[in-house]
Motif scaffolding. Structure first.
Motif, mmCIF file in Angstrom:
data_model
loop_
_atom_site.group_PDB
_atom_site.id
_atom_site.type_symbol
_atom_site.label_atom_id
_atom_site.label_comp_id
_atom_site.label_asym_id
_atom_site.label_seq_id
_atom_site.Cartn_x
_atom_site.Cartn_y
_atom_site.Cartn_z
ATOM 1 N N GLY A 179 -22.091 -23.316 -53.058
ATOM 2 C CA GLY A 179 -21.598 -24.041 -52.371
ATOM 3 C C GLY A 179 -20.522 -23.637 -51.637
ATOM 4 O O GLY A 179 -20.609 -22.024 -51.011
ATOM 5 N N TRP A 180 -18.898 -23.454 -52.208
ATOM 6 C CA TRP A 180 -17.693 -22.151 -51.392
ATOM 7 C C TRP A 180 -18.217 -20.981 -51.498
ATOM 8 O O TRP A 180 -18.137 -20.821 -53.067
ATOM 9 C CB TRP A 180 -16.811 -23.071 -51.920
ATOM 10 C CG TRP A 180 -15.584 -22.104 -51.121
ATOM 11 C CD1 TRP A 180 -14.633 -21.440 -51.402
ATOM 12 C CD2 TRP A 180 -15.312 -23.025 -49.544
ATOM 13 N NE1 TRP A 180 -13.427 -21.369 -50.597
ATOM 14 C CE2 TRP A 180 -13.931 -21.916 -49.013
ATOM 15 C CE3 TRP A 180 -15.678 -23.920 -48.866
ATOM 16 C CZ2 TRP A 180 -13.580 -21.854 -48.038
ATOM 17 C CZ3 TRP A 180 -14.868 -23.673 -47.773
ATOM 18 C CH2 TRP A 180 -13.805 -22.902 -47.802
ATOM 19 N N PHE A 181 -18.299 -19.870 -50.570
ATOM 20 C CA PHE A 181 -18.820 -18.595 -51.156
ATOM 21 C C PHE A 181 -18.082 -17.179 -51.960
ATOM 22 O O PHE A 181 -16.686 -17.738 -51.860
ATOM 23 C CB PHE A 181 -18.591 -18.371 -49.560
ATOM 24 C CG PHE A 181 -19.063 -18.536 -48.099
ATOM 25 C CD1 PHE A 181 -20.464 -19.418 -48.681
ATOM 26 C CD2 PHE A 181 -19.259 -18.380 -46.916
ATOM 27 C CE1 PHE A 181 -21.402 -19.842 -47.703
ATOM 28 C CE2 PHE A 181 -19.905 -18.588 -45.858
ATOM 29 C CZ PHE A 181 -20.958 -19.712 -46.427
ATOM 30 N N PRO A 182 -18.498 -17.054 -52.740
ATOM 31 C CA PRO A 182 -17.352 -15.814 -53.559
ATOM 32 C C PRO A 182 -16.485 -14.962 -52.698
ATOM 33 O O PRO A 182 -17.598 -14.591 -51.024
ATOM 34 C CB PRO A 182 -18.508 -15.362 -53.967
ATOM 35 C CG PRO A 182 -19.889 -15.651 -53.251
ATOM 36 C CD PRO A 182 -20.091 -16.717 -52.981
ATOM 37 N N GLU A 183 -15.507 -14.780 -53.254
ATOM 38 C CA GLU A 183 -14.764 -14.126 -52.166
ATOM 39 C C GLU A 183 -15.423 -12.646 -51.379
ATOM 40 O O GLU A 183 -15.072 -12.273 -50.219
ATOM 41 C CB GLU A 183 -13.446 -13.780 -52.908
ATOM 42 C CG GLU A 183 -11.905 -13.336 -52.717
ATOM 43 C CD GLU A 183 -11.974 -14.172 -51.593
ATOM 44 O OE1 GLU A 183 -11.587 -15.661 -51.592
ATOM 45 O OE2 GLU A 183 -11.412 -13.944 -50.353
ATOM 46 N N ALA A 184 -15.895 -12.594 -52.011
ATOM 47 C CA ALA A 184 -16.623 -10.989 -51.891
ATOM 48 C C ALA A 184 -17.707 -10.830 -50.446
ATOM 49 O O ALA A 184 -16.865 -10.050 -49.818
ATOM 50 C CB ALA A 184 -17.650 -10.270 -52.708
ATOM 51 N N THR A 185 -18.115 -12.704 -49.929
ATOM 52 C CA THR A 185 -18.834 -13.102 -49.052
ATOM 53 C C THR A 185 -18.240 -13.393 -47.585
ATOM 54 O O THR A 185 -17.964 -13.141 -47.046
ATOM 55 C CB THR A 185 -20.163 -14.198 -49.601
ATOM 56 O OG1 THR A 185 -20.950 -14.004 -50.302
ATOM 57 C CG2 THR A 185 -20.363 -14.747 -48.268
ATOM 58 N N TRP A 186 -16.959 -13.999 -47.904
ATOM 59 C CA TRP A 186 -16.018 -13.747 -47.260
ATOM 60 C C TRP A 186 -15.360 -12.594 -46.927
ATOM 61 O O TRP A 186 -15.325 -12.875 -45.081
ATOM 62 C CB TRP A 186 -14.746 -14.690 -47.940
ATOM 63 C CG TRP A 186 -15.205 -16.266 -47.716
ATOM 64 C CD1 TRP A 186 -14.527 -17.157 -49.161
ATOM 65 C CD2 TRP A 186 -15.145 -17.110 -47.138
ATOM 66 N NE1 TRP A 186 -15.475 -18.306 -49.475
ATOM 67 C CE2 TRP A 186 -14.930 -18.242 -47.787
ATOM 68 C CE3 TRP A 186 -15.588 -16.909 -46.000
ATOM 69 C CZ2 TRP A 186 -15.474 -20.038 -46.634
ATOM 70 C CZ3 TRP A 186 -15.751 -18.567 -44.684
ATOM 71 C CH2 TRP A 186 -15.970 -19.750 -46.206
ATOM 72 N N GLU A 187 -14.749 -11.824 -47.311
ATOM 73 C CA GLU A 187 -14.211 -10.832 -46.759
ATOM 74 C C GLU A 187 -15.376 -10.591 -46.320
ATOM 75 O O GLU A 187 -15.109 -9.316 -45.074
ATOM 76 C CB GLU A 187 -14.468 -9.651 -48.213
ATOM 77 C CG GLU A 187 -12.709 -10.479 -49.040
ATOM 78 C CD GLU A 187 -12.760 -8.875 -50.180
ATOM 79 O OE1 GLU A 187 -12.756 -8.244 -50.323
ATOM 80 O OE2 GLU A 187 -11.755 -9.932 -51.358
ATOM 81 N N TYR A 188 -16.861 -9.425 -46.917
ATOM 82 C CA TYR A 188 -18.171 -9.392 -45.508
ATOM 83 C C TYR A 188 -18.042 -10.215 -44.554
ATOM 84 O O TYR A 188 -18.056 -9.356 -43.515
ATOM 85 C CB TYR A 188 -19.869 -9.695 -46.834
ATOM 86 C CG TYR A 188 -20.148 -8.745 -45.878
ATOM 87 C CD1 TYR A 188 -20.461 -7.678 -46.309
ATOM 88 C CD2 TYR A 188 -21.050 -8.452 -44.687
ATOM 89 C CE1 TYR A 188 -21.703 -6.181 -45.661
ATOM 90 C CE2 TYR A 188 -22.435 -7.813 -44.294
ATOM 91 C CZ TYR A 188 -22.475 -6.552 -44.974
ATOM 92 O OH TYR A 188 -23.198 -5.314 -44.231
ATOM 93 N N LEU A 189 -18.123 -11.165 -44.267
ATOM 94 C CA LEU A 189 -18.745 -11.992 -43.235
ATOM 95 C C LEU A 189 -17.496 -11.377 -41.924
ATOM 96 O O LEU A 189 -17.499 -12.200 -40.186
ATOM 97 C CB LEU A 189 -18.376 -13.230 -43.484
ATOM 98 C CG LEU A 189 -20.129 -13.927 -44.363
ATOM 99 C CD1 LEU A 189 -19.967 -15.530 -44.300
ATOM 100 C CD2 LEU A 189 -20.821 -13.715 -43.122
ATOM 101 N N ALA A 190 -15.696 -11.476 -42.355
ATOM 102 C CA ALA A 190 -14.420 -11.309 -41.585
ATOM 103 C C ALA A 190 -15.544 -10.562 -40.241
ATOM 104 O O ALA A 190 -15.472 -9.638 -40.709
ATOM 105 C CB ALA A 190 -13.387 -10.620 -42.295
ATOM 106 N N GLY A 191 -14.931 -11.467 -38.923
ATOM 107 C CA GLY A 191 -14.583 -10.254 -37.926
ATOM 108 C C GLY A 191 -16.437 -10.053 -37.492
ATOM 109 O O GLY A 191 -16.712 -9.515 -36.606
#
Ligand code: ZN
Ligand code: ZN
Ligand code: ZN
Length: 272
Positions: free
Chosen positions: A178-190
């Protein structure tokens, strides 16, 4: 290097074996891109992602050679992604493996447990080994580096999605989530990914718990672009469709095309 999308259905495939819904009947009638197998992917010659009940059929349907496989990444142990019974046929007497063949399975503890329950013998007898992986651990696969990231999906199964780097390109294998967990968003940034395959189990419906639907895919694309995880030129590809969404390939294309989003089909080849 090519990434081949070998299966684009949710768990029960499409047409589903016992289903009389209109979407299954119509998919069987149309054939082609409306026939969807269970999710698995081939990357180059020696990397495979997920091994569900259709992995063998995909070998035949798309002319894939599994004999050089060295790395098998498993997102999570749900049976549409992890059905290891065909790996038994690596054993002496069932297959003549290439010299020095060794296949490493990468997955969480449950993936390892189900592998051992199926094999019931030392993995070395199948020229295999298992590596227990953890989130954010970079896995050197020779021709690629894969990083498991936490998914929002079946927490009791410990599901991952994979960010894979090939040369200068990054690709996200983004089902089941589903909508990504916060830690995944942080890792994917940039990350500046060139390709992101995203879960679209619910078709054009707006759902995002455990799996996603159309608006979730569109919003994920925008959020990835906002944090530099994707660019305007990144290919965003929806996949993992359930027949319960009732949208055949043409209708999914009509829904996603205005947003520049592609729809995966079985046998789709993506150059990285
Ligand atoms: Zn699935
Ligand atoms: Zn159906
Ligand atoms: Zn699943």
């Amino acid at each position: 290097m090519d990434l081949t999308v070998l299966g684009t259905a949710a768990a029960e495939a499409w047409p589903a074996p016992f289903c009389v819904c209109e979407a299954c009947r119509e998919a069987a009638r149309r054939g082609g891109k409306d026939l969807r197998r269970r999710a698995n992917y081939q990357l180059g010659t020696d990397i495979h992602i997920d091994w569900g009940p259709d992995a063998y059929h995909c070998m035949l349907a798309f002319g894939i050679d599994y004999s050089p496989l060295r790395h098998l990444l498993v997102t999570h142990p749900h049976q549409d992604h992890w059905t290891p019974v065909d790996l038994l046929w690596r054993r002496r007497g069932f297959a003549k493996l290439p010299e020095e063949s060794q296949l490493t399975v990468y997955g969480n503890a449950l993936v390892g447990e189900r592998l051992r329950q199926t094999v019931r013998a030392p993995l070395s007898e199948l020229s295999m080994d298992y590596r227990h992986i953890r989130e954010f651990e970079r896995l050197d696969l020779g021709s690629a580096v894969a990083t498991p990231l936490p998914a929002s999906h079946a927490p009791e199964e410990g599901a991952f999605i994979f960010l894979i780097e090939v040369g200068g390109s990054r690709v996200l294998i983004g089902h089941d989530t589903g909508w990504f967990p916060e830690a995944t968003w942080e890792y994917l940034a940039g990350a500046g990914m060139s390709v992101a395959l995203l879960d679209c189990t619910y078709g054009t419906a707006d759902r995002r718990e455990g799996h996603m639907g159309g608006q979730g895919v569109i919003d994920t694309m925008r959020a990835l672009q906002e944090i530099g995880a994707a660019t305007d030129n990144s290919r965003i590809i929806a996949t993992h469709f359930s027949h319960n969404c009732l949208s055949l390939h043409d209708e999914l294309l009509r829904f996603f095309s205005p947003h520049g989003i592609e729809c995966a089909f079985d046998g789709m080849r993506i150059s990285l």
